[in-house]
Write a protein that holds these residues in place. Structure first.
Motif, PDB file in Angstrom:
ATOM      1  N   THR A  98      -3.496   0.998  -5.768  1.00 16.05           N
ATOM      2  CA  THR A  98      -3.297   1.932  -4.658  1.00 16.05           C
ATOM      3  C   THR A  98      -4.539   2.017  -3.778  1.00 16.05           C
ATOM      4  O   THR A  98      -4.451   1.950  -2.541  1.00 16.05           O
ATOM      5  N   VAL A 156      -4.663   0.815   0.188  1.00 15.79           N
ATOM      6  CA  VAL A 156      -5.047   1.771   1.231  1.00 15.79           C
ATOM      7  C   VAL A 156      -6.202   1.203   2.051  1.00 15.79           C
ATOM      8  O   VAL A 156      -6.214   1.269   3.286  1.00 15.79           O
ATOM      9  N   PHE A 196      -3.273   3.868   7.002  1.00 18.06           N
ATOM     10  CA  PHE A 196      -3.859   5.038   6.352  1.00 18.06           C
ATOM     11  C   PHE A 196      -5.130   5.551   7.025  1.00 18.06           C
ATOM     12  O   PHE A 196      -5.696   6.551   6.594  1.00 18.06           O
TER      13      PHE A 196
END
Length: 230
Positions: free
Chosen positions: A103, A107, A114
């Motif tokens: 994750t 990102v 993001f």
């Protein structure tokens, strides 16, 4: 667990999280199955290759049900590796550590999603991705770092042709009509790979799909005209 998360106790109900339930199922199998207990990361490699190939088959020539099942089998391999890693005495990590790291990386590599970066074309997305990747892999000194030698030869050729272009190295070229040596055959194959790359084609997939057609032709020939196959 390496990250400090609490696992359900023996016999405790598993949460409604299907991924968590799958991870706990893997843990139970690892703890109670004598065959599974002896498996190492290295032992799993042939199964990982096989399951990956079956996912490809499902994508290219299977049903939605086939794809769902084969993705599950591939996920099981990931869970298996994670459970083995969780038991390592020197450097343990578990499925939560893997997911958390994934994750964080995704990102970082999608700042246009993001963060405040802008990417209105696929090419601009790739610029952000490559910049983030370069920042993460500062220890790499060659464009070839991270390119696995275990890739299928045709896919590896296409990857290396692209990497070579980044540093100004041209792929060998050869007249395709009649190579006279094995080395010239290699050059001819690389010429075809370069041909595929410049057109945005996947040489590995092209050959794989043609081989699938050839398999069908062979089976039809074996069946004979008007003969129904079992």
């Amino acid at each position: 667990m390496a990250s400090g998360a609490t696992r359900p106790a023996e016999g405790e109900a598993v949460s409604d999280d299907a991924l968590r339930e799958a991870a706990e199922t893997m843990r139970a199998v690892r703890e109670r199955c004598v065959w599974t207990q002896r498996i190492t990361h290295r032992d799993l490699v042939p199964y990982l290759v096989e399951e990956s190939a079956e996912v490809i088959d499902a994508v290219e020539d299977g049903t939605r049900a086939d794809l769902r099942e084969e993705l599950g089998d591939l996920l099981w391999q990931v869970l298996f590796h994670a459970e083995i890693a969780a038991g390592d005495t020197d450097d343990p990590f578990d499925i939560d550590d893997i997911a958390r790291g994934l994750t964080e990386k995704m990102v970082r590599r999608h700042p246009h999603v993001f963060a405040g970066a802008v990417a209105s074309t696929p090419e601009e997305v790739l610029v952000h991705w490559n910049a983030a990747k370069a920042a993460e892999k500062k220890e790499r000194t060659s464009v070839l770092d991270g390119v696995s030698a275990h890739m299928p030869s045709l896919a590896l050729a296409q990857k290396l042709v692209g990497k070579a272009a980044q540093v100004g190295v041209g792929a060998p070229t050869h007249h395709l009509a009649d190579p006279e040596t094995e080395a010239e055959l290699g050059d001819a194959l690389l010429t075809l790979v370069q041909f595929a790359r410049t057109r945005g084609w996947d040489a590995e997939r092209a050959l794989r799909e043609r081989l699938r057609s050839l398999r069908t032709e062979v089976q039809a020939a074996e069946a004979g005209p008007g003969t129904a196959r079992e």
